[in-house]
Design a protein around this motif. Structure first.
Motif, PDB file in Angstrom:
ATOM      1  N   LEU A  19      -7.063  -4.542  -7.331  1.00 20.55           N
ATOM      2  CA  LEU A  19      -7.514  -4.789  -8.702  1.00 20.55           C
ATOM      3  C   LEU A  19      -9.041  -4.748  -8.791  1.00 20.55           C
ATOM      4  CD1 LEU A  19      -4.977  -7.606  -9.703  1.00 20.55           C
ATOM      5  CD2 LEU A  19      -4.903  -5.182 -10.337  1.00 20.55           C
ATOM      6  N   VAL A  20      -9.722  -5.199  -7.721  1.00 27.32           N
ATOM      7  CA  VAL A  20     -11.196  -5.192  -7.711  1.00 27.32           C
ATOM      8  C   VAL A  20     -11.740  -3.785  -7.475  1.00 27.32           C
ATOM      9  CG1 VAL A  20     -13.249  -6.063  -6.489  1.00 27.32           C
ATOM     10  CG2 VAL A  20     -11.334  -7.604  -6.978  1.00 27.32           C
ATOM     11  N   PHE A  21     -11.073  -3.043  -6.596  1.00 27.27           N
ATOM     12  CA  PHE A  21     -11.509  -1.665  -6.282  1.00 27.27           C
ATOM     13  C   PHE A  21     -10.405  -0.688  -6.689  1.00 27.27           C
ATOM     14  CE2 PHE A  21     -13.591  -4.351  -3.042  1.00 27.27           C
ATOM     15  CZ  PHE A  21     -14.917  -4.034  -3.260  1.00 27.27           C
ATOM     16  N   PRO A  22     -10.265  -0.425  -7.996  1.00 22.97           N
ATOM     17  CA  PRO A  22      -9.136   0.414  -8.439  1.00 22.97           C
ATOM     18  C   PRO A  22      -9.140   1.806  -7.810  1.00 22.97           C
ATOM     19  CG  PRO A  22     -10.591  -0.161 -10.287  1.00 22.97           C
ATOM     20  CD  PRO A  22     -11.079  -0.922  -9.101  1.00 22.97           C
ATOM     21  N   GLU A  23     -10.334   2.281  -7.418  1.00 25.66           N
ATOM     22  CA  GLU A  23     -10.374   3.623  -6.797  1.00 25.66           C
ATOM     23  C   GLU A  23      -9.662   3.635  -5.449  1.00 25.66           C
ATOM     24  OE1 GLU A  23     -12.849   1.486  -7.115  1.00 25.66           O
ATOM     25  OE2 GLU A  23     -14.602   1.960  -5.891  1.00 25.66           O
ATOM     26  N   PHE A  24      -9.551   2.464  -4.812  1.00 27.81           N
ATOM     27  CA  PHE A  24      -8.854   2.381  -3.520  1.00 27.81           C
ATOM     28  C   PHE A  24      -7.478   1.725  -3.643  1.00 27.81           C
ATOM     29  CE2 PHE A  24     -13.427   2.134  -2.084  1.00 27.81           C
ATOM     30  CZ  PHE A  24     -13.481   3.442  -1.631  1.00 27.81           C
ATOM     31  N   ALA A  25      -7.047   1.466  -4.877  1.00 32.42           N
ATOM     32  CA  ALA A  25      -5.791   0.723  -5.067  1.00 32.42           C
ATOM     33  C   ALA A  25      -4.581   1.405  -4.417  1.00 32.42           C
ATOM     34  CB  ALA A  25      -5.537   0.486  -6.553  1.00 32.42           C
ATOM     35  N   PRO A  26      -4.356   2.723  -4.657  1.00 36.34           N
ATOM     36  CA  PRO A  26      -3.153   3.325  -4.039  1.00 36.34           C
ATOM     37  C   PRO A  26      -3.180   3.246  -2.513  1.00 36.34           C
ATOM     38  CG  PRO A  26      -4.050   4.767  -5.745  1.00 36.34           C
ATOM     39  CD  PRO A  26      -5.067   3.680  -5.515  1.00 36.34           C
ATOM     40  N   VAL A  27      -4.374   3.499  -1.917  1.00 33.48           N
ATOM     41  CA  VAL A  27      -4.489   3.451  -0.454  1.00 33.48           C
ATOM     42  C   VAL A  27      -4.203   2.040   0.051  1.00 33.48           C
ATOM     43  CG1 VAL A  27      -6.066   3.715   1.498  1.00 33.48           C
ATOM     44  CG2 VAL A  27      -6.146   5.345  -0.386  1.00 33.48           C
ATOM     45  N   ALA A  28      -4.817   1.038  -0.595  1.00 31.52           N
ATOM     46  CA  ALA A  28      -4.646  -0.346  -0.134  1.00 31.52           C
ATOM     47  C   ALA A  28      -3.183  -0.790  -0.252  1.00 31.52           C
ATOM     48  CB  ALA A  28      -5.547  -1.275  -0.944  1.00 31.52           C
ATOM     49  N   LEU A  29      -2.550  -0.471  -1.380  1.00 30.49           N
ATOM     50  CA  LEU A  29      -1.172  -0.925  -1.607  1.00 30.49           C
ATOM     51  C   LEU A  29      -0.184  -0.221  -0.676  1.00 30.49           C
ATOM     52  CD1 LEU A  29      -1.409  -1.075  -5.475  1.00 30.49           C
ATOM     53  CD2 LEU A  29      -0.995  -3.036  -3.958  1.00 30.49           C
ATOM     54  N   LEU A  30      -0.372   1.098  -0.497  1.00 25.00           N
ATOM     55  CA  LEU A  30       0.542   1.814   0.408  1.00 25.00           C
ATOM     56  C   LEU A  30       0.326   1.376   1.850  1.00 25.00           C
ATOM     57  CD1 LEU A  30       0.726   5.427  -1.052  1.00 25.00           C
ATOM     58  CD2 LEU A  30       2.559   3.727  -0.903  1.00 25.00           C
ATOM     59  N   ALA A  31      -0.928   1.115   2.225  1.00 25.64           N
ATOM     60  CA  ALA A  31      -1.208   0.633   3.586  1.00 25.64           C
ATOM     61  C   ALA A  31      -0.576  -0.740   3.792  1.00 25.64           C
ATOM     62  CB  ALA A  31      -2.716   0.571   3.820  1.00 25.64           C
TER      63      ALA A  31
END
Ligand SMILES: [Zn+2]
Length: 216
Positions: A19-31
């Motif tokens: 939520l803080v870094f939406p540009e990295f959201a898909p990577v963070a959530l899938l990881a």
């Protein structure tokens, strides 16, 4: 705890960062999702030992999350949330049931292997067994913030795993009977010893138990 619970836990932990870094959201959530799932790929080769590291994953995750916070890139994000998901999984398994075929009987003293101290950690059984009603409740509680916060394909991934969680919890207590039937009647009489080497010992033990009961 069952696989969907671990998967959701890995994602929930990554959610604030996403939520803080939406540009990295898909990577963070899938990881986080993969970190929650991957340890249980050792199910048939040294379960809760080969890919479960309740001491080393948390140590590595602490370093990786610090690096990702200071230097956020797709690669550092992926490594950090994968390791944190795997760390959470490995530690959470301590609070579930043991390694026995029917964990609700609470006969095993082995929850997760601690490579650092070279010993098995005993199960705490706060969640009595994977697929128990309390495990399902935990799964649902973890899925709610994900379904609320996420959208698109990743939200559907959560909904699909929630479906798996409900189905698994519904059939969990008949699975040992189904497995022993399949292995005892179909696999053991027909398989070579090389194949049998991959059948977890708990299934073969159970088959021996069944045989001895029948011959008595
Ligand atoms: Zn596990």
């Amino acid at each position: 705890m069952m696989l969907p619970t671990h998967a959701f836990a890995g994602m929930v932990i990554a959610l604030p960062y996403a939520l803080v870094f939406p540009e990295f959201a898909p990577v963070a959530l899938l990881a986080g999702f993969l970190g929650g799932v991957v340890p249980d790929l050792d199910l048939y080769t040294g379960h809760r030992k080969t890919l479960h590291y309740p001491v080393y994953y948390p140590g590595a995750a602490a370093v990786a999350v610090s690096v990702a916070a200071l230097w956020p890139t797709p690669a550092t994000t992926a490594v950090a949330w994968f390791l944190l998901g795997a760390a959470t999984h490995s530690v959470a398994d301590v609070f579930g049931g043991g390694l026995e075929l029917r964990p609700w009987e609470a006969t095993s003293s082995r929850a997760v292997y601690d490579h650092h101290n070279r010993r098995w950690i005993a199960p705490r059984r706060w969640v009595r067994y994977d697929g128990s009603p309390e495990d399902l409740a935990l799964s649902v509680a973890l899925a709610v913030p994900l379904v609320v916060a996420l959208e698109g394909a990743i939200e559907w991934l959560v909904i699909a795993f929630l479906g798996i969680a409900v189905a698994y919890a519904a059939v969990r207590r008949i699975l040992p009977a189904v497995a022993s039937r399949l292995i005892g009647d179909l696999v053991v009489p027909n398989a070579s010893s090389r194949v049998l080497a991959y059948v977890p010992a708990r299934y073969l033990d159970l088959n021996a138990e069944r045989g001895s009961t029948q011959s008595r």
